[in-house]
Design a protein around this motif. Structure first.
Motif, short mmCIF file in Angstrom:
data_model
loop_
_atom_site.label_atom_id
_atom_site.label_comp_id
_atom_site.label_asym_id
_atom_site.label_seq_id
_atom_site.Cartn_x
_atom_site.Cartn_y
_atom_site.Cartn_z
N ASP A 55 0.83 -1.22 0.00
CA ASP A 55 0.00 0.00 0.00
C ASP A 55 0.86 1.27 0.00
O ASP A 55 0.56 2.24 0.70
N GLY A 56 1.94 1.24 -0.76
CA GLY A 56 2.79 2.41 -0.89
C GLY A 56 3.72 2.65 0.28
O GLY A 56 4.48 3.62 0.28
N GLN A 57 3.69 1.79 1.28
CA GLN A 57 4.54 1.97 2.45
C GLN A 57 5.96 1.44 2.19
O GLN A 57 6.14 0.43 1.51
N THR A 58 6.93 2.10 2.75
CA THR A 58 8.32 1.65 2.68
C THR A 58 8.93 1.71 4.08
O THR A 58 8.37 2.31 5.00
N GLY A 59 10.08 1.06 4.23
CA GLY A 59 10.77 1.05 5.51
C GLY A 59 10.98 -0.37 6.00
O GLY A 59 10.54 -1.35 5.38
N ASN A 60 11.68 -0.49 7.11
CA ASN A 60 11.92 -1.80 7.71
C ASN A 60 10.60 -2.42 8.16
O ASN A 60 9.63 -1.71 8.44
N THR A 61 10.60 -3.73 8.26
CA THR A 61 9.38 -4.44 8.65
C THR A 61 9.52 -5.02 10.05
O THR A 61 10.62 -5.34 10.50
N LYS A 62 8.38 -5.15 10.73
CA LYS A 62 8.34 -5.75 12.07
C LYS A 62 7.19 -6.75 12.12
O LYS A 62 6.13 -6.52 11.52
N PHE A 63 7.43 -7.83 12.86
CA PHE A 63 6.44 -8.89 12.96
C PHE A 63 6.35 -9.37 14.41
O PHE A 63 7.37 -9.57 15.07
N TRP A 64 5.11 -9.58 14.89
CA TRP A 64 4.89 -10.12 16.22
C TRP A 64 3.90 -11.27 16.17
O TRP A 64 3.00 -11.29 15.33
N ILE A 65 4.06 -12.22 17.07
CA ILE A 65 3.00 -13.16 17.41
C ILE A 65 2.58 -12.84 18.84
O ILE A 65 3.42 -12.80 19.75
N MET A 66 1.29 -12.58 19.04
CA MET A 66 0.75 -12.20 20.34
C MET A 66 -0.31 -13.20 20.77
O MET A 66 -1.13 -13.63 19.96
N ARG A 67 -0.28 -13.55 22.06
CA ARG A 67 -1.31 -14.44 22.60
C ARG A 67 -1.55 -14.09 24.07
O ARG A 67 -0.59 -13.93 24.82
#
Length: 428
Positions: A385-397
Motif C-alpha cells: 500500500d505504498g509503504q516503505t521502511g523496515n518491517t516488524k512482525f509479532w506473534i501475540m497471545r
C-alpha cells in the motif's frame, strides 16, 4: 533452529508408515555451483538439510563441467561421514550438452556402491534434467548399471512420455510453477501421474522463480506468492511417491533454500541474490515433510511458535523492470507485465501452538493485525500500500508477545536502478 519438534511417538509412527509405503523428500543440488565447497562445507550443507527432515540431494551434474568428478567425490564422502543422508545422480543434458552413454554408465557404477547412494526398490536411483533426444540410451544404461531411472523429460509432454515410459522406471516433473496469474494447481501432477501408468511419480515443489542471466538469454519470472505453502498443501493431499524441492542452491533462478555461497552465484545474478537469503523457508519444512510422510497432521504438535515472512525488497514501480517478462516466451508462454505476477505484498506463514494474533508493521506506519484462528499453520498477505521502511512482525497471545522479528527495508532504491524480483525471507 528448527521451528518445532516432533514427539518420539510421532517419529516412531512415521518410521512405521514409511516401512510399508516409503516416501522421500530430496532437494535439487546444482553441482556446478558447489565447485569451491570444501568437504567440511559439504558436511555442513548436509546437516542443515537433515535438520529440515530432507532425505537427500539430487546432484545435478554437467558432463562438460571439469569439476564434476571432484564435486561428486566430496559430496559422497561428506554424506558418508555425516550418515543417514542419501544422494543420487541427476544428469543434466542441457547445461554442457548431452551425456555420452559410456560416461553415464561409468559414473553410476562408480558411485552406486557408496553407502550414501539412494536405492529405490532395491536399485540405485538415477534422474536427469531433460535429455529427450537421448531417450533410447536408457534401456542400455539400465541394463549395464541396474539403476532405477526416474528422468525429468517434462518437455516431452505427458502423451509423448506415455509412449516411451517403457524405457525408464518412473517420472520426475519439472512443472513446479504456475504460468500466468493463476495459482499452481494439481492438474499437471495428475496428468503426469496418469502418464506413468503405475510407475513412481516424483512431484516437484519450489518456493519462487526469477532469473536474469543474459549469457543464457534468461530473463523472466513466474508467480511465487504463497507457492511454498500452497504447493506443500497439495503434496499433503496428493501423496506422491517421492518429492523433489527445486532447489537447494540454484541462485541464478532465485529458488534456493540453502545458504548462499558467493563463489557459486552465476555471473549477473549477484545483483538480486546477495543479501537475499532464503534459509528461513527451511523452517517450515519439518512441518511440511512430516505432514506428507505421516499423512495426518492431527498428531503433529507445534512446540515453538514461529513466523516466516517473505517479500520483494522493491515495489513494482520503483525502478526499471530490467527487461524481465512475466512468463517465459521461450517456452511458448504469453509474455506478461512482471508487475502483474509479482504483487506488492508481504507473505506470511505462522505455526502456532494456539490461536494467536499476528501483527505486521512497515516503517512507522499503522500496524496491521491478523488472526490465526487455530493451532498449526496459517498464511496471510499484507499489501505494501505504498509503504516503505523496515518491517516488524509479532506473534501475540493472551496479550503477551511470544515471538518477534524485524526484516530488511522495503525500498524504492533499486540496485542499478532495476527492480529486484527476488524474495527476501526471514523468520522469528
Amino acid at each position: 533452529m528448527v521451528l518445532y519438534q516432533l514427539t518420539f511417538l510421532l517419529f516412531a509412527l512415521i518410521d512405521h508408515a514409511t516401512a510399508a509405503m516409503p516416501k522421500f523428500v530430496f532437494a535439487h543440488f546444482i553441482g556446478g555451483n558447489a565447485a569451491s565447497l570444501t568437504q567440511d562445507q559439504w558436511e555442513s550443507e548436509i546437516r542443515l538439510a537433515k535438520h529440515s527432515l530432507i532425505d537427500g540431494f539430487a546432484l545435478n551434474i554437467a558432463q562438460q563441467d571439469t569439476n564434476t568428478e571432484n564435486i561428486l567425490q566430496k559430496a559422497y564422502a561428506a554424506a558418508e561421514n555425516v550418515g543417514d543422508f542419501s544422494l543420487f545422480l541427476s544428469f543434466d543434458y542441457l547445461s554442457g550438452g548431452p551425456w555420452p552413454v559410456d560416461r553415464v554408465v561409468d559414473t553410476i557404477n562408480k558411485y552406486k556402491e557408496s553407502p550414501a547412494q539412494f536405492y529405490y526398490n532395491g536399485r540405485p536411483l538415477v534422474s536427469t534434467f531433460e535429455g529427450v533426444a537421448n531417450i533410447n540410451d536408457w534401456p542400455g544404461i539400465r541394463n549395464k548399471t541396474g539403476c532405477f531411472a526416474i528422468p525429468d523429460w517434462t518437455s516431452l509432454g505427458p502423451q509423448r512420455f506415455a509412449e516411451v515410459r517403457h524405457n525408464v522406471d518412473g517420472f520426475f516433473s519439472w512443472d513446479a510453477w504456475p504460468a500466468g496469474a493463476n495459482n499452481k494447481s494439481l492438474y499437471s501432477d495428475r496428468v503426469w501421474k496418469n502418464a506413468t501408468h503405475g510407475r513412481p511419480y516424483m512431484m516437484p515443489v519450489s518456493p519462487w522463480f526469477y532469473t536474469n542471466l543474459s549469457q543464457w538469454n534468461k530473463n523472466w519470472l513466474w508467480k511465487g506468492a504463497q507457492l511454498w505453502t500452497e504447493r506443500w498443501e497439495q503434496i499433503y493431499r496428493f501423496q506422491p511417491d517421492l518429492v523433489q524441492i527445486i532447489s537447494w542452491n540454484d541462485y541464478g533462478e532465485s529458488h534456493y533454500i540453502g545458504p548462499v555461497h558467493a563463489d557459486g552465484i552465476p555471473q549477473g545474478a549477484a545483483r538480486y541474490v546477495e543479501n537475499n537469503h532464503h534459509d528461513a523457508w527451511r523452517e517450515l519444512l519439518p512441518y511440511f515433510i512430516a505432514s506428507y510422510k505421516f499423512g495426518d497432521r492431527s498428531r503433529i504438535r507445534i512446540a515453538r511458535d514461529t513466523l516466516v515472512y517473505w517479500y520483494r525488497p522493491n515495489p513494482n514501480q520503483s525502478g526499471s523492470n530490467g527487461g524481465t517478462t512475466g512468463n517465459c516466451p521461450q517456452q511458448g508462454q504469453q509474455a506478461m507485465d512482471p508487475a502483474a505476477l509479482a504483487e506488492d505484498k508481504i507473505y506470511i506463514a505462522v505455526l502456532v501452538k494456539e490461536p494467536s494474533w499476528i501483527s505486521v508493521q512497515i516503517g512507522s506506519n499503522n500496524i496491521t493485525s491478523l488472526y490465526a484462528d487455530r493451532a498449526g499453520l496459517s498464511t496471510f498477505e499484507v499489501p505494501f500500500d505504498g509503504q516503505t521502511g523496515n518491517t516488524k512482525f509479532w506473534i501475540m497471545r493472551n496479550r503477551t508477545e511470544v515471538a518477534y522479528t524485524t526484516g530488511p527495508a522495503i525500498t524504492a532504491d533499486c540496485v542499478d536502478g532495476i527492480v529486484n524480483w527476488n524474495a527476501i525471507v526471514g523468520s522469528t
